[in-house]
Motif scaffolding. Sequence first.
Motif, PDB file in Angstrom:
ATOM      1  N   LEU A   4      85.822  42.933  55.126  1.00  0.00           N
ATOM      2  CA  LEU A   4      85.656  43.163  53.629  1.00  0.00           C
ATOM      3  C   LEU A   4      87.144  44.073  53.235  1.00  0.00           C
ATOM      4  O   LEU A   4      87.528  44.879  53.830  1.00  0.00           O
ATOM      5  N   TYR A  32      73.759  37.787  52.290  1.00  0.00           N
ATOM      6  CA  TYR A  32      73.959  39.112  52.536  1.00  0.00           C
ATOM      7  C   TYR A  32      73.532  40.097  51.590  1.00  0.00           C
ATOM      8  O   TYR A  32      73.604  40.058  50.372  1.00  0.00           O
ATOM      9  N   MET A  34      74.714  43.371  49.702  1.00  0.00           N
ATOM     10  CA  MET A  34      75.684  44.081  49.564  1.00  0.00           C
ATOM     11  C   MET A  34      75.484  45.564  49.069  1.00  0.00           C
ATOM     12  O   MET A  34      74.744  45.584  48.325  1.00  0.00           O
ATOM     13  N   ARG A  71      77.330  40.940  41.691  1.00  0.00           N
ATOM     14  CA  ARG A  71      78.199  40.046  42.682  1.00  0.00           C
ATOM     15  C   ARG A  71      78.139  38.687  42.038  1.00  0.00           C
ATOM     16  O   ARG A  71      77.593  38.061  41.025  1.00  0.00           O
ATOM     17  N   VAL A  78      81.766  41.371  45.570  1.00  0.00           N
ATOM     18  CA  VAL A  78      80.888  42.333  44.971  1.00  0.00           C
ATOM     19  C   VAL A  78      81.689  43.545  44.034  1.00  0.00           C
ATOM     20  O   VAL A  78      82.624  43.966  44.346  1.00  0.00           O
ATOM     21  N   CYS A  95      82.695  49.496  51.101  1.00  0.00           N
ATOM     22  CA  CYS A  95      81.801  48.246  50.764  1.00  0.00           C
ATOM     23  C   CYS A  95      81.087  47.917  52.306  1.00  0.00           C
ATOM     24  O   CYS A  95      81.655  48.199  53.169  1.00  0.00           O
ATOM     25  N   ALA A  97      78.337  45.142  53.928  1.00  0.00           N
ATOM     26  CA  ALA A  97      77.415  43.782  53.968  1.00  0.00           C
ATOM     27  C   ALA A  97      76.477  43.915  55.016  1.00  0.00           C
ATOM     28  O   ALA A  97      76.725  44.266  56.275  1.00  0.00           O
TER      29      ALA A  97
END
Length: 119
Positions: A4, A32, A34, A71, A78, A95, A97
Amino acid sequence: QGQLVESGGGLVQPGGSLRLSCAAPGITFSAYTMGWYRQAPGKQRDLVASITSAEHSDFADSVKGRFTISRDNMKKTVYLQMNNLKPEDTAVYYCNAQLRTVVRNYTYWGQGTQVTVSS
């Protein structure tokens, strides 16, 4: 590692705004959940906001009404829009996921980006 890619952190004055971005090009992004987490010095890493594949969002009580998570599945990105920032928001923002399946769970983390709110 490096799954990410985050951007948008920085230094702002109280009452200011920042928008964090997190790109996840290497995963099946739309499947996913997020999330954004933050960790201040000496504190645990806490969930700030999350958004599911169905675009249901949730927020920590401390940021409700000030932060928005969104997102863009086409861009595999995102965002965390942070308004009316307070010194208490100062932290490293991460971040995340996450995908849970009957076979296994998948989770990925960004490297973290510093947000500092100070006059």
